[in-house]
Design a protein around this motif. Structure first.
Motif, PDB file in Angstrom:
ATOM      1  N   HIS A  62       0.845  -1.179   0.000  1.00 55.56           N
ATOM      2  CA  HIS A  62       0.000   0.000   0.000  1.00 55.56           C
ATOM      3  C   HIS A  62       0.886   1.237   0.000  1.00 55.56           C
ATOM      4  N   PRO A  63       0.399   2.359  -0.504  1.00 55.17           N
ATOM      5  CA  PRO A  63       1.188   3.601  -0.427  1.00 55.17           C
ATOM      6  C   PRO A  63       1.636   3.865   1.011  1.00 55.17           C
ATOM      7  N   GLY A  64       2.891   4.247   1.142  1.00 51.16           N
ATOM      8  CA  GLY A  64       3.468   4.491   2.459  1.00 51.16           C
ATOM      9  C   GLY A  64       4.257   3.330   3.009  1.00 51.16           C
ATOM     10  N   ASP A  65       4.093   2.122   2.446  1.00 42.91           N
ATOM     11  CA  ASP A  65       4.874   0.978   2.903  1.00 42.91           C
ATOM     12  C   ASP A  65       6.357   1.204   2.612  1.00 42.91           C
ATOM     13  N   ARG A  66       7.177   0.690   3.490  1.00 41.89           N
ATOM     14  CA  ARG A  66       8.633   0.796   3.343  1.00 41.89           C
ATOM     15  C   ARG A  66       9.152  -0.484   2.707  1.00 41.89           C
ATOM     16  N   VAL A  67       9.944  -0.361   1.638  1.00 40.85           N
ATOM     17  CA  VAL A  67      10.347  -1.550   0.884  1.00 40.85           C
ATOM     18  C   VAL A  67      11.812  -1.451   0.466  1.00 40.85           C
ATOM     19  N   VAL A  68      12.424  -2.620   0.328  1.00 41.17           N
ATOM     20  CA  VAL A  68      13.737  -2.777  -0.290  1.00 41.17           C
ATOM     21  C   VAL A  68      13.521  -3.496  -1.616  1.00 41.17           C
ATOM     22  N   ILE A  69      14.248  -3.077  -2.645  1.00 42.09           N
ATOM     23  CA  ILE A  69      14.069  -3.651  -3.977  1.00 42.09           C
ATOM     24  C   ILE A  69      15.258  -4.537  -4.334  1.00 42.09           C
ATOM     25  N   PRO A  70      15.066  -5.863  -4.481  1.00 39.24           N
ATOM     26  CA  PRO A  70      16.151  -6.728  -4.940  1.00 39.24           C
ATOM     27  C   PRO A  70      16.685  -6.280  -6.294  1.00 39.24           C
ATOM     28  N   PHE A  71      17.968  -6.494  -6.519  1.00 38.92           N
ATOM     29  CA  PHE A  71      18.529  -6.056  -7.799  1.00 38.92           C
ATOM     30  C   PHE A  71      18.099  -6.942  -8.956  1.00 38.92           C
ATOM     31  N   ASN A  72      17.735  -8.205  -8.693  1.00 40.62           N
ATOM     32  CA  ASN A  72      17.152  -9.057  -9.747  1.00 40.62           C
ATOM     33  C   ASN A  72      15.732  -8.594 -10.036  1.00 40.62           C
ATOM     34  N   VAL A  73      15.394  -8.421 -11.291  1.00 37.44           N
ATOM     35  CA  VAL A  73      13.996  -8.171 -11.659  1.00 37.44           C
ATOM     36  C   VAL A  73      13.363  -9.546 -11.889  1.00 37.44           C
ATOM     37  N   SER A  74      12.765 -10.104 -10.858  1.00 38.17           N
ATOM     38  CA  SER A  74      12.266 -11.473 -10.916  1.00 38.17           C
ATOM     39  C   SER A  74      10.785 -11.510 -10.597  1.00 38.17           C
ATOM     40  N   CYS A  75      10.063 -12.385 -11.309  1.00 41.72           N
ATOM     41  CA  CYS A  75       8.604 -12.420 -11.173  1.00 41.72           C
ATOM     42  C   CYS A  75       8.151 -13.115  -9.904  1.00 41.72           C
ATOM     43  N   GLY A  76       8.962 -14.074  -9.423  1.00 35.79           N
ATOM     44  CA  GLY A  76       8.609 -14.797  -8.209  1.00 35.79           C
ATOM     45  C   GLY A  76       7.667 -15.961  -8.405  1.00 35.79           C
ATOM     46  N   THR A  77       7.193 -16.196  -9.641  1.00 35.69           N
ATOM     47  CA  THR A  77       6.185 -17.238  -9.853  1.00 35.69           C
ATOM     48  C   THR A  77       6.539 -18.240 -10.946  1.00 35.69           C
ATOM     49  N   CYS A  78       7.572 -17.972 -11.726  1.00 35.31           N
ATOM     50  CA  CYS A  78       7.921 -18.899 -12.810  1.00 35.31           C
ATOM     51  C   CYS A  78       8.600 -20.146 -12.237  1.00 35.31           C
ATOM     52  N   ARG A  79       8.926 -21.076 -13.117  1.00 36.71           N
ATOM     53  CA  ARG A  79       9.526 -22.345 -12.698  1.00 36.71           C
ATOM     54  C   ARG A  79      10.855 -22.128 -11.965  1.00 36.71           C
ATOM     55  N   LEU A  80      11.699 -21.253 -12.497  1.00 38.91           N
ATOM     56  CA  LEU A  80      13.007 -21.051 -11.883  1.00 38.91           C
ATOM     57  C   LEU A  80      12.924 -20.221 -10.605  1.00 38.91           C
ATOM     58  N   CYS A  81      12.041 -19.236 -10.569  1.00 47.67           N
ATOM     59  CA  CYS A  81      11.870 -18.471  -9.330  1.00 47.67           C
ATOM     60  C   CYS A  81      11.378 -19.371  -8.201  1.00 47.67           C
ATOM     61  N   THR A  82      10.415 -20.228  -8.492  1.00 46.28           N
ATOM     62  CA  THR A  82       9.886 -21.097  -7.439  1.00 46.28           C
ATOM     63  C   THR A  82      10.917 -22.134  -7.000  1.00 46.28           C
ATOM     64  N   ALA A  83      11.938 -22.367  -7.840  1.00 46.03           N
ATOM     65  CA  ALA A  83      13.037 -23.247  -7.452  1.00 46.03           C
ATOM     66  C   ALA A  83      14.132 -22.490  -6.707  1.00 46.03           C
TER      67      ALA A  83
END
Length: 394
Positions: free
Chosen positions: A77-98
């Motif tokens: 949500h707006p206002g949340d504090r976040v760190v951004i990994p340097f990999n641009v990764s979807c998190g849901t593909c076959r290799l991300c889930t591995a």
């Protein structure tokens, strides 16, 4: 907004550029509060110009607060504090889930045969605008950003973007047995943090090697046994063997990569290539590029038979001569790769939220304004003023 942009070898500028906007329904816009200058940014500063265009926005170590979210973003949500990994990764593909987020199938740069796209890191990795800026567009808003609590300073969390997971993976890949020994070549941010993580994880003997006095002092203060490469020169492998029962360490981390000293021929070729027309230079670097392999050769010489070499330093050459006979004869295991940032978040978050055992709050040597980026790049490249880790506040 203001951003750090590339304009040629050793020519970075802070310029006014267009604000990023939401392009997909799962995008978020992050207002950057801290962004880091990484050793691998020096590769862009020096030798990877053929894969950059003037005006490309640099930077891949970023954190901030969410300013805007796409219509399908539910995790933030707006206002949340976040760190951004340097990999641009979807998190849901076959290799991300591995757990192989650096190989994300959704963002692989197939034109160059590369793995996952990276923020702020050349055409080879997607030419995605980077985070050395006031604002950053982040895709995959439900799965990519790392949400962190408000309260502690940015220095507690910003290293989750790169330094912490890269160093953690380097130590993990080193596979040091109980009671074993680990040598770390290069005590820049990754090597320094690798030593800290190794000690935290109970590795009995941690040895750090560098040639910059300030870096050696930092590692020594955290308990590592350190050696000055200038002092010991070509005898350094024997010195380390003498310290490890005459066998060499169980594992060696190469945290240097292609910024290594020791090969003036390779350095000259790298720099000469940067003077060629971009199209020709790109072909040469992709097909016959060479690196300065002094650190990797030293790791191969130093590690004990049956040991492991973990490479976290970035290499880019395609025709590097490796002593495969020695690797085979010594039965050395070699592990390497871009850090799979999201893979290690669960291991690392407790170390930056429940306390500070790795000393991240005092890790940065310089806190500068974004406007100081051109001079900071030069200072960092020259290893001046004790610069080990630089953070910008936009």
């Amino acid at each position: 907004m203001r951003a750090v942009t590339w304009h040629g070898r050793r020519d970075v500028r802070v310029e006014e550029v267009a604000d990023p906007c939401l392009r997909d329904s799962t995008d978020v816009i992050v207002e950057v509060t801290t962004t880091g200058l990484c050793g691998s940014d020096l590769h862009l500063y020096e030798v990877l110009g053929p894969f950059l265009d003037p005006g490309d926005i640099l930077g891949h170590e970023t954190m901030g607060t969410v300013r805007e979210i796409g219509t399908e973003v539910t995790a933030l949500h707006p206002g949340d504090r976040v760190v951004i990994p340097f990999n641009v990764s979807c998190g849901t593909c076959r290799l991300c889930t591995a757990g192989l987020y650096s190989q994300c199938e959704t963002t692989q740069v197939t034109e160059y045969g590369s793995g996952a796209a990276l923020f702020g890191y050349t055409k080879l990795y997607g030419q995605v605008p980077g985070g050395q800026a006031e604002l950053l567009r982040v895709p995959f808003g439900n799965t990519l950003p790392i949400k962190v609590p408000h309260g502690p300073p940015d220095d507690r969390f910003v290293f989750l973007s790169d330094v912490l997971p890269t160093a953690w993976q380097a130590v993990e890949y080193a596979s040091v047995p109980a009671g074993g020994s680990l040598a770390v070549l290069g005590l820049g941010p990754i090597g320094d943090m690798s030593c800290r993580i190794a000690a935290h994880r109970g590795i009995a003997q941690v040895i750090g090697i560098d040639l910059v006095p300030e870096r050696l002092a930092r590692a020594r203060e955290r308990g590592a046994t350190v050696f000055d490469l200038i002092e010991h020169g070509d005898d350094i492998a024997n010195v380390v063997r003498d310290l490890t029962d005459g066998l060499g360490p169980h594992a060696v981390i190469d945290a240097v990569g292609m910024e290594a000293h020791g090969s003036p021929i390779a350095e000259t070729v790298q720099r000469a290539t940067g003077l060629l027309p971009d199209a020709l230079a790109e072909r040469i670097m992709r097909r016959v590029g060479i690196d300065r392999l002094h650190a990797l050769h030293l790791a191969i010489d130093m590690v004990r038979r049956g040991g492991t070499i973990s490479v976290s330093g970035v290499y880019g050459g395609m025709t590097d001569p490796l002593p495969l006979l020695t690797l085979f004869d010594k039965q050395i295991q070699l592990r390497m790769g871009q850090a799979n940032v999201r893979r290690w978040v669960d291991d690392l978050l407790p170390l930056v939220t429940d306390g500070d055992p790795l000393g991240v709050e005092g890790f940065a040597t310089h806190h500068l304004q974004l406007a100081d980026a051109p001079s900071a790049y030069e200072m960092f490249q020259r290893k001046e003023d004790g610069a080990v880790k630089v953070l910008f506040q936009p």
